[in-house]
Design a protein around this motif. Structure first.
Motif, mmCIF file in Angstrom:
data_model
loop_
_atom_site.group_PDB
_atom_site.id
_atom_site.type_symbol
_atom_site.label_atom_id
_atom_site.label_comp_id
_atom_site.label_asym_id
_atom_site.label_seq_id
_atom_site.Cartn_x
_atom_site.Cartn_y
_atom_site.Cartn_z
ATOM 1 N N ASN A 1 -18.996 -14.898 6.522
ATOM 2 C CA ASN A 1 -17.578 -14.531 6.592
ATOM 3 C C ASN A 1 -16.708 -15.728 6.933
ATOM 4 N N ALA A 2 -17.253 -16.644 7.728
ATOM 5 C CA ALA A 2 -16.469 -17.799 8.170
ATOM 6 C C ALA A 2 -16.575 -18.981 7.226
ATOM 7 N N SER A 3 -17.466 -18.925 6.236
ATOM 8 C CA SER A 3 -17.693 -20.108 5.404
ATOM 9 C C SER A 3 -16.921 -20.085 4.088
ATOM 10 N N VAL A 4 -16.694 -18.901 3.508
ATOM 11 C CA VAL A 4 -15.998 -18.850 2.215
ATOM 12 C C VAL A 4 -14.630 -19.514 2.347
ATOM 13 N N THR A 5 -14.341 -20.420 1.447
ATOM 14 C CA THR A 5 -13.163 -21.280 1.560
ATOM 15 C C THR A 5 -12.253 -21.143 0.344
ATOM 16 N N VAL A 6 -10.995 -20.846 0.584
ATOM 17 C CA VAL A 6 -9.989 -20.906 -0.470
ATOM 18 C C VAL A 6 -9.397 -22.310 -0.440
ATOM 19 N N VAL A 7 -9.780 -23.126 -1.403
ATOM 20 C CA VAL A 7 -9.317 -24.516 -1.449
ATOM 21 C C VAL A 7 -7.851 -24.574 -1.849
ATOM 22 N N ARG A 8 -7.488 -23.759 -2.863
ATOM 23 C CA ARG A 8 -6.100 -23.691 -3.324
ATOM 24 C C ARG A 8 -5.828 -22.275 -3.806
ATOM 25 N N ASP A 9 -4.605 -21.862 -3.651
ATOM 26 C CA ASP A 9 -4.143 -20.607 -4.259
ATOM 27 C C ASP A 9 -2.646 -20.753 -4.516
ATOM 28 N N GLN A 10 -2.336 -21.630 -5.459
ATOM 29 C CA GLN A 10 -0.953 -22.037 -5.676
ATOM 30 C C GLN A 10 -0.057 -20.877 -6.081
ATOM 31 N N ALA A 11 -0.581 -19.953 -6.865
ATOM 32 C CA ALA A 11 0.236 -18.826 -7.339
ATOM 33 C C ALA A 11 0.024 -17.574 -6.493
ATOM 34 N N HIS A 12 -0.685 -17.717 -5.376
ATOM 35 C CA HIS A 12 -0.915 -16.592 -4.455
ATOM 36 C C HIS A 12 -1.567 -15.420 -5.178
ATOM 37 N N LEU A 13 -2.652 -15.712 -5.884
ATOM 38 C CA LEU A 13 -3.364 -14.672 -6.635
ATOM 39 C C LEU A 13 -4.307 -13.862 -5.753
ATOM 40 N N LEU A 14 -4.621 -14.381 -4.578
ATOM 41 C CA LEU A 14 -5.604 -13.726 -3.716
ATOM 42 C C LEU A 14 -4.927 -13.016 -2.551
ATOM 43 N N PRO A 15 -5.427 -11.825 -2.210
ATOM 44 C CA PRO A 15 -6.500 -11.125 -2.896
ATOM 45 C C PRO A 15 -6.051 -10.626 -4.262
ATOM 46 N N LEU A 16 -7.018 -10.331 -5.121
ATOM 47 C CA LEU A 16 -6.694 -9.928 -6.488
ATOM 48 C C LEU A 16 -5.887 -8.643 -6.546
ATOM 49 N N THR A 17 -5.944 -7.860 -5.497
ATOM 50 C CA THR A 17 -5.116 -6.657 -5.461
ATOM 51 C C THR A 17 -3.628 -6.991 -5.480
ATOM 52 N N ASN A 18 -3.284 -8.253 -5.223
ATOM 53 C CA ASN A 18 -1.881 -8.666 -5.329
ATOM 54 C C ASN A 18 -1.407 -8.672 -6.782
ATOM 55 N N VAL A 19 -2.327 -8.915 -7.709
ATOM 56 C CA VAL A 19 -1.908 -9.151 -9.094
ATOM 57 C C VAL A 19 -2.590 -8.239 -10.100
ATOM 58 N N VAL A 20 -3.556 -7.456 -9.665
ATOM 59 C CA VAL A 20 -4.309 -6.603 -10.582
ATOM 60 C C VAL A 20 -4.180 -5.157 -10.127
ATOM 61 N N ASP A 21 -3.706 -4.318 -11.028
ATOM 62 C CA ASP A 21 -3.638 -2.894 -10.729
ATOM 63 C C ASP A 21 -5.011 -2.259 -10.889
ATOM 64 N N HIS A 22 -5.137 -1.045 -10.375
ATOM 65 C CA HIS A 22 -6.422 -0.351 -10.420
ATOM 66 C C HIS A 22 -6.919 -0.175 -11.843
ATOM 67 N N GLU A 23 -5.992 0.071 -12.762
ATOM 68 C CA GLU A 23 -6.414 0.364 -14.129
ATOM 69 C C GLU A 23 -6.564 -0.893 -14.992
ATOM 70 N N ASP A 24 -6.201 -2.071 -14.478
ATOM 71 C CA ASP A 24 -6.281 -3.306 -15.254
ATOM 72 C C ASP A 24 -7.737 -3.729 -15.484
ATOM 73 N N GLU A 25 -7.957 -4.486 -16.565
ATOM 74 C CA GLU A 25 -9.274 -5.051 -16.833
ATOM 75 C C GLU A 25 -9.385 -6.427 -16.192
ATOM 76 N N VAL A 26 -10.539 -6.690 -15.595
ATOM 77 C CA VAL A 26 -10.842 -7.995 -15.017
ATOM 78 C C VAL A 26 -12.040 -8.563 -15.767
ATOM 79 N N LEU A 27 -11.963 -9.833 -16.142
ATOM 80 C CA LEU A 27 -13.038 -10.499 -16.875
ATOM 81 C C LEU A 27 -13.747 -11.496 -15.963
#
Length: 958
Positions: A384-410
């Motif tokens: 839990n303490a090791s996973v690192t977000v190096v960059r998130d320039q467009a603030h995409l994380l978490p993906l729930t910010n940009v992906v609706d429940h019905e959207d497709e993720v590849l």
């Protein structure tokens, strides 16, 4: 318990009388391996007849904790029966992450790689992980760990070690290396630093008969690569492995470091002061055995200063090495004193990690079982303490910010070999099972090695969401038409890389995918979220800012990827930091990009009302006339509640020269529910993206935190009913705002869709037969309370106290004080007369409501409002009661000759739609049963996403 009595038990192991046989003494100078899960005749012979004193086990020897315990006990028993004065040293590489020789899903815990641990930033964590690893190894009989890895990656791009190193900063590698070493020692293991003088800056010439070369001078090494080794020596490392690399620079020139007296006796022993056991690199390595030969290499290694000669596998080669060591002794090339010196060092190492009692009585499975609870918790904490977000320039994380429940993720993953530590690599069968019912999955190509772990990763993503998750692999063939079609089809793309620096096709594929995500089929710009996951070396794209969102896991074991899923979907906030100088450079870049801070002042009505009104009108004018703005009919008075029980503070960013307002923010604290609310942030369209909203938000949150009474924060307010949450009429706007507020510290996982609704054409409206029949057959009666009976008021307020929704208490208090303008629809049991539910009706000219419900000002209609439904917790029949309350309210409003009725706040899930506005909603404000408000004729006026989070979990974003 085994009989451990021997004539030498309890005597001084280093006594010359114990080692009269020179053959027995020379046997202690070899560390040898073998193939197989059981004792072979070859390894038995090496122990019994050649007196070999140290065995190196690898993954090819180990199947489970139980099998490993038995194998090691068998080896020790053979040595014991053969008259070895001291137990065997049993060595193992167990670096965690992807480099675990011993894996057992039930008994051996998985921990992050060395670099993953360094990403936690905690040397205490490193110590605890090393101690836990050491205790598990000791329980199965291992007494010497081949670690820690002390190589500092002074050239991060081309090095094969990758995440086995702790980073590129020698001082940081030193701190973590010492912490690992202390943990191993406190678990009862001997330690072995590696790979002296460092594999962190190697040049590769290409031929299998060529060895990698260190070109740094001794002076350069002293100030960089040698720092971790020097510090480990000062803290008591027991052994040191010298690498088989070449060295070529001013002052030193050798083909193999472990065969060089200048490197071993000179640099390691004399200059750094190391007097422990020095182990050679494996003399069976092709470049060494072909260039020099194993026999000659053995003599050269001993004369260089090595105490222990490593031969990993082949019995004939191992016999050759033993033969040549004896020939060197008999021919005078190696003195007896030299052999005795190595013997004394080896016995000193064994004295700290083993004795016959320990060797013949391992703790085994019972001991491992006792470690399981604490070690499992430590593993979870570490990942839990090791996973690192190096960059998130467009603030995409978490993906729930940009992906609706019905959207497709590849999900796009490379074809890689499985990690030794992968349970799935051992257990999962190949197949093309879909990740969810009816889901079309990626390719139908037969599984290749390593795909199973990523397939399970895809399944985990699919289990986290309702929409389809597509998964396919990619290879050195690059982007295929099928890839491009899937990328264009998906709403968001996740690309996984594993050591892209050494697998350049992954780099090219990722860049190509990123380009597709930025363009429409016709070359137009579009928003296509792309997240790149480096599951091994973080240096794949750490310095490449063209990849806007980059996450590192530092290994791709199942444990790491399960933790990654938690991060991707907002269930875990990533806290890891990229180790070393690259990480510090990244943090420095972030600090230089801090948002501009504007002067934020308190709103003063006399000074700012006119300018605020102008700002509201300007923002309203952004919308086309046919799309009514959320700010329609608002004025400064809309935001000034002046209601008892509500504390309010409002802020502005002003142009002091023109007196215009560039930005406005309103905040409220509702004492009844201890809720702090950001009701609106409005910024002049001409000055957006200049951090005005950020400055207002920071000041607003600081104000809400003052006093310490707020237990919950909320974006959006029922009172005033302007923005019920983040505006969601436009999906693109909603996603942008989700990213913005997530980056500002809000937990977007705790959100729910809400809307305001309008029923027009009331004079011609008739109630739906189905709902009318429900009202007639229910056990409740529905009446209008007109607010003149004190007992009735008290009963209503008792019910309202059961609601935890912000603003509901205050609206009822206001409505019951103006009965000439407001009424309350009540649902009561026909027999008990207890109140089961209520809603407020308010006329278009209701004092107080007129401003805070701006939709009542619709000049084209005489509009009433239905507000704040409350249903008793134990009422049952939630949907029926709510429908009938609204139906009764609409009937009452129609009798008042109204043209329209407003539902100010409805909580819903969208189930389906006809023309895009006549939506069917699933009421979720109570028990979650469906309620078709559209059947009554209501249409959505505005959609919002209400966001709330506990005060303790709220963070202040960058």
């Amino acid at each position: 318990m085994n009989d451990i009595s021997r004539p030498w038990t309890g005597l001084d192991w280093s006594s010359p009388s114990m080692w009269d046989s020179i053959d027995r003494a020379m046997g202690q100078m070899f560390i040898m391996g073998f193939d197989g899960l059981e004792v072979t005749q070859d390894i038995r012979s090496l122990i019994e007849h050649y007196h070999v004193g140290t065995i190196l086990l690898t993954a090819k020897n180990l199947k489970s904790a139980e099998q490993t315990t038995k194998l090691i006990l068998d080896l020790q028993s053979i040595a014991h029966s053969a008259g070895h004065p001291v137990p065997l040293a049993i060595g193992l590489d167990q670096e965690n992450g992807g480099v675990n020789s011993l894996y057992d899903e039930s008994y051996i815990r998985q921990f992050p790689s060395a670099m993953g641990v360094a990403a936690t930033g905690s040397t205490e964590m490193a110590y605890e992980i090393a101690k836990a690893t050491g205790r598990e190894l000791s329980a199965v009989g291992i007494n010497w760990i081949m670690g820690p890895c002390l190589d500092a990656l002074t050239n991060v791009k081309t090095q094969p070690l990758g995440v086995r190193s702790m980073g590129d900063d020698p001082e940081e590698v030193s701190r973590f290396g010492v912490a690992f070493m202390k943990g191993y020692k406190d678990a009862g293991l001997a330690t072995c630093g590696k790979h002296f003088p460092s594999y962190g800056n190697l040049e590769f010439l290409g031929s299998s008969l060529d060895v990698p070369v260190i070109t740094d001078s001794l002076e350069q090494l002293s100030f960089s690569a040698l720092v971790p080794f020097r510090n480990s020596i000062s803290h008591g490392v027991d052994g040191m492995m010298v690498g088989g690399c070449a060295m070529s620079s001013e002052g030193v020139n050798t083909m193999h470091a472990c065969l060089s007296e200048q490197v071993v006796d000179g640099l390691l022993r004399d200059d750094l002061g190391f007097d422990g056991v020095v182990m050679s690199e494996c003399l069976e390595m092709e470049a060494l055995s072909q260039n020099i030969g194993v026999g000659g290499g053995t003599i050269m290694a001993v004369n260089a200063g090595c105490d222990l000669i490593l031969l990993c596998r082949h019995f004939s080669v191992q016999q050759e090495a033993i033969k040549y060591l004896k020939l060197g002794y008999e021919g005078g090339d190696i003195s007896e004193e030299r052999i005795r010196k190595s013997l004394r060092r080896m016995l000193a190492l064994k004295a700290v990690c083993t004795d016959w009692d320990k060797a013949l009585n391992p703790a085994g499975l019972p001991g491992l079982a006792s470690f399981e609870p604490s070690h499992t918790a430590l593993s979870t904490e570490a990942y839990n303490a090791s996973v690192t977000v190096v960059r998130d320039q467009a603030h995409l994380l978490p993906l729930t910010n940009v992906v609706d429940h019905e959207d497709e993720v590849l999900l796009l993953t490379p074809l890689v070999k499985p990690l030794p530590a992968s349970a799935l690599a051992k257990g999962l069968s190949a197949g093309n099972t879909p990740y969810g019912p009816g889901m079309p999955w990626g390719n139908a190509v037969p599984l290749m090695s390593g795909e199973n772990v990523f397939r399970e990763f895809g399944r985990s993503i699919a289990r986290r969401r309702q929409g389809r998750t597509l998964h396919t692999s990619y290879t050195a063939h690059g982007i295929r038409p099928s890839h491009e079609n899937l990328i264009n089809r998906a709403s968001a793309v996740i690309v996984v890389t594993a050591d892209a620096n050494r697998n350049q096709y992954q780099n090219g594929f990722t860049k190509h995918a990123a380009m597709i995500c930025k363009l429409h089929d016709h070359g137009e710009r579009r928003e296509k979220p792309l997240v790149v996951i480096s599951v091994s070396s973080p240096y794949d794209f750490a310095l490449d800012t063209s990849i806007g969102s980059l996450v590192c896991t530092f290994d791709f074991t199942e444990t790491a990827l399960q933790t990654l899923v938690e991060v991707l979907f907002g269930h875990l906030k990533p806290t890891g930091t990229l180790p070393g100088t690259v990480g510090r450079s990244h943090r420095s870049d972030r600090s230089r990009r801090l948002k501009q801070q504007w002067i934020v002042e308190e709103f003063i009505e006399e000074r700012d009302a006119k300018a605020l009104n102008n700002l509201l009108l300007k923002v309203q004018s952004e919308r086309p006339a046919e799309q009514r703005s959320e700010l329609f009919s608002t004025s400064p008075k809309t935001f000034l509640l002046n209601i008892s029980g509500i504390e309010e503070a409002h802020f502005v960013v002003r142009n002091s020269s023109t007196q215009s307002i560039l930005g406005f923010c309103c905040t409220y604290v509702f004492r009844s529910t201890a809720t702090g609310v950001v009701g609106a942030i409005v910024v002049d369209p001409d000055t957006r993206k200049l951090s005005i909203g950020h400055s207002l938000h920071v000041r607003a949150m600081r104000s809400l935190r003052q006093g310490g009474m707020v237990k919950r924060f909320q974006l959006g307010s029922r009172l005033p009913s302007v923005f019920l949450g983040l505006p969601a009429d436009s999906n693109a706007q909603r996603k942008y705002l989700r990213r913005w507020f997530a980056n500002s510290g809000w937990d977007m996982a705790l959100s729910r869709p809400v809307c305001s609704m309008m029923l027009k054409g009331l004079p011609k409206w008739t109630p739906p037969d189905s709902i009318h029949r429900s009202m007639e057959h229910t056990d409740s009666e529905f009446t209008i309370f007109r607010g003149r009976n004190q007992g009735g008021k008290a009963a209503i307020m008792e019910l309202v106290k059961t609601s935890t929704r912000q603003g509901v208490m205050e609206l009822y208090q206001l409505a019951l004080t103006i009965p000439e303008y407001c009424r309350v629809v009540q649902a009561k049991r026909r027999r008990e007369k207890t109140i089961l539910g209520t809603v407020i009706l308010c006329s278009p000219r209701s004092p107080g409501f007129f401003e805070v419900l701006p939709a009542l000002k619709d000049s084209a209609n005489t509009t009433w409002a239905i507000s704040s439904p409350v249903i008793a917790p134990g009422a049952g029949e939630y949907s029926t009661i709510l429908q009938c309350l609204i139906l009764k309210g609409v009937g009452e409003v129609k009798e008042q000759q109204a043209d329209a009725v407003l539902l100010d706040c409805v909580s819903f899930d969208v189930l389906g739609h006809g023309d895009g506005r006549a939506l069917t909603f699933k009421q979720i404000d109570g028990d979650g049963q469906s309620d078709s408000l559209s059947a009554m004729g209501f249409r959505v006026l505005h959609s919002f996403e209400e966001v709330s989070c506990d005060a303790d979990s709220m963070t202040m974003g960058a």
